[in-house]
Each structure stands twice: as C-alpha cells, then as structure tokens.
Enzyme design. Sequence first.
Site, PDB file in Angstrom:
ATOM      1  N   THR A   8       0.854  -1.191   0.000  1.00  0.00           N
ATOM      2  CA  THR A   8       0.000   0.000   0.000  1.00  0.00           C
ATOM      3  C   THR A   8       0.892   1.245   0.000  1.00  0.00           C
ATOM      4  OG1 THR A   8      -0.195   0.300   2.419  1.00  0.00           O
ATOM      5  CG2 THR A   8      -1.687  -1.282   1.376  1.00  0.00           C
ATOM      6  N   GLY A   9       0.398   2.304  -0.635  1.00  0.00           N
ATOM      7  CA  GLY A   9       1.193   3.528  -0.728  1.00  0.00           C
ATOM      8  C   GLY A   9       2.476   3.315  -1.498  1.00  0.00           C
ATOM      9  N   SER A  12       5.213   6.161  -4.479  1.00  0.00           N
ATOM     10  CA  SER A  12       6.320   7.099  -4.259  1.00  0.00           C
ATOM     11  C   SER A  12       7.035   6.745  -2.959  1.00  0.00           C
ATOM     12  CB  SER A  12       5.799   8.547  -4.200  1.00  0.00           C
ATOM     13  OG  SER A  12       4.946   8.724  -3.075  1.00  0.00           O
ATOM     14  N   GLY A  13       8.100   7.468  -2.680  1.00  0.00           N
ATOM     15  CA  GLY A  13       8.792   7.355  -1.403  1.00  0.00           C
ATOM     16  C   GLY A  13       9.289   5.969  -1.065  1.00  0.00           C
ATOM     17  N   ILE A  14       9.129   5.585   0.195  1.00  0.00           N
ATOM     18  CA  ILE A  14       9.657   4.324   0.699  1.00  0.00           C
ATOM     19  C   ILE A  14       8.973   3.135   0.037  1.00  0.00           C
ATOM     20  CG2 ILE A  14       9.904   2.906   2.776  1.00  0.00           C
ATOM     21  CD1 ILE A  14       9.960   5.631   4.326  1.00  0.00           C
ATOM     22  N   GLY A  15       7.659   3.257  -0.224  1.00  0.00           N
ATOM     23  CA  GLY A  15       6.926   2.166  -0.856  1.00  0.00           C
ATOM     24  C   GLY A  15       7.450   1.843  -2.239  1.00  0.00           C
ATOM     25  N   SER A 172       7.082   4.395  12.757  1.00  0.00           N
ATOM     26  CA  SER A 172       7.866   5.632  12.817  1.00  0.00           C
ATOM     27  C   SER A 172       8.533   5.751  14.175  1.00  0.00           C
ATOM     28  CB  SER A 172       6.937   6.827  12.581  1.00  0.00           C
ATOM     29  OG  SER A 172       7.586   8.054  12.844  1.00  0.00           O
ATOM     30  N   TYR A 194      -0.788  11.611  14.202  1.00  0.00           N
ATOM     31  CA  TYR A 194       0.176  10.776  13.486  1.00  0.00           C
ATOM     32  C   TYR A 194       0.946   9.893  14.469  1.00  0.00           C
ATOM     33  CZ  TYR A 194       4.024   9.402  10.415  1.00  0.00           C
ATOM     34  OH  TYR A 194       4.945   8.673   9.697  1.00  0.00           O
TER      35      TYR A 194
END
Length: 340
Positions: A8-9, A12-15, A172, A194
């Site tokens: 999921t996600g 972009s980024g870490i995914g 996180s 968050y």
Amino acid sequence: MNKVVLVTGANSGIGLALCERLLSQDSEGLQLCLACRNLQRAQAARSALLTSHPTAQVALLHLDTSSMASVLTAAQEVKRRYNRLDYLYLNAGIMPNPQFDVKAFFKGLFSSRIVSMFATGEGILTQQDGVTSDGLQQVFATNLFGHFLLIRELEPVLVQAGQTSRLIWTSSSNARRSAFSLEDVQHQRGSEPYSSSKHASDLLSLALNTHHNSQGLYSSVICPGFVMTNLTFGILPSFPAFLWTLLMPVFWLIRMFTNTFTLTPYNGAEALFWLFKQKPESLDPRAKYHSLTSGLGNNYTQPRKMDIDLGTSEALYEKLLQLESEVRQKLKQKRIPESS
C-alpha cells in the site's frame, strides 16, 4: 511458485523504493501489486518499474485506506485476482496539516536535542486532523483502521493451511506511548494523531501475532528513519526549495553522529527489504526493525524493543473489532437505500 506481494502507498517514497529493491533481487519470482489511492501516479510508478524490469509482473490496485468502502472493494478485487497473498506491506500513511514550531526548531538546532528532534519530531510537530465520510478521524482511518479492515477482509488469502504469510507495517520513531490513549483511540482530543496512529500500529502488530501466529500469519514493524520524502517536505510546504538544499549538508553532517538519518527512500526501505528475506519464526514480535545508515552510507537493520505491552495491545484489538462491526453496519445501511 511466485510470491504475491501487495504494497500500500507504493507510488512514491519508501513504498516505491521497496518495490524497486524487490524487483532488483528477483523480478521473475514475484507478482507485485501496487495498491494506491492515486491511480495516475501509480501508473507512472508502474511504468518506471517496468522500464527497469521489463519482464516483471506489476499490477495496480485502487485503494484509499481512508475510505472503508474503497478498502472493501479493493479486498474483493485482490481475492478475485489471487488465491494467496504472501506479503502485505502496510505502508500507506498521511500526516495532514502539520503545524511546525519554527522557533522550537531553530532553538533545537543549537542544542543537545538536535538528533532526537529530527528523529522523532517531538516538541516541534503537531497536526490538525479531519473527519472522513465514514465519520472516522482521518489519520486514524488512513494509517491504522483502513489497514486493519484490509487485513480482516484478506484473511482468506493470508491464512491458509501450509502457508506462511507476512504483514509488515511502516511505523515511525514518532510513535510515542504518550500520544496514545485507549480511551481515545482515534485521537479526537489530541494534537498528535500521526504519533498516536503509529504507536497504535505497533500495538496492533503485537496483537495480530498473538491471534494469528498459530495460523501461519506473522506481523512485523519497521521504522524507516529520517527520510526525505513527500511526507517530510509536506511538514514545511512553504519552505523554499533552496532552504531544503542548504539544510541537506547539515543532515549529512548529523548522519556522522547518528545512524537514524537514512535520508533517501532507498535507505529508508532497508528494514522492509531485510524482513522480506527473514524467516518470520525467528523474529521478535515486540521489536521494531529500524532502517539504519552509517556515516559512510552503509545500510543495515537493527531490532529495538518497542514501548508496548500485551494488555494494551489486546484492549486495542478488541476496540478495533467493535469499531469494525459498527462500520460494517453503517456501510450496509448506506447500501440498502441505494439498492431500493
């Protein structure tokens, strides 16, 4: 047999970095599914992956974890496409409307708190949450509950005789017990949704292991470190690009003194990629696996005990089951008038 991996996600980024690393290791032995809210960006990510790995099997799935109807629809599609699911990476997440305390930030730059300030955001970062169309707090729904409902719906392809499956959460260092309350699991009354949602994912992972390890389903949690992604840049949306450029040498300098400054999505995905290669029975369900990068740029993974307890994790699990029942009932009631 090809391993089926859903992320999921993943656009972009870490995914996306994880997907690239998985395909670089074995593009022929995977069926990779990018589950994303924005299909246009997902298509661009898929095209980029296929440019590097033209023979890879890369599928797209529309999934918005903030919408429970979207989660249920996506889960049905997954079960239609695949008869098994080996890895479910629960990576999608948001930090909406971040409020950044600039004064505290610059004060922290010249104090002994500088490393922990960047690593956790403690003391400098709060968020203004919203409410979804399902009546749920937006951060809670997107980061935690949507994923929980997805897992529940996908149990038929995750839990099968003779099969070992994995759930891997992107948590996180901002996940703090102090931001979470069992009396307010959606964090309606706080200013750190968050942090609350990430601590809740740590607790939920432990509960999932308690309930499902005997069925061959294992859950793990990772921390990507301090990574420069769209989420990071979104903390200071009005921050001029040249100031980010000026700060980067500072970040590289800080990394000489701490291993949590992974900085790039590739480095941040280290623990996600490392867990893909591990035997789940050998992992500690109370550990968070941290992506770390040395001052010389060497990546490695290190387990660190999470600040969680079994009693709280079980209580959260029961609350989520109750909320699931309520949400399903509401969705059912919405569908009845539409079909009549």
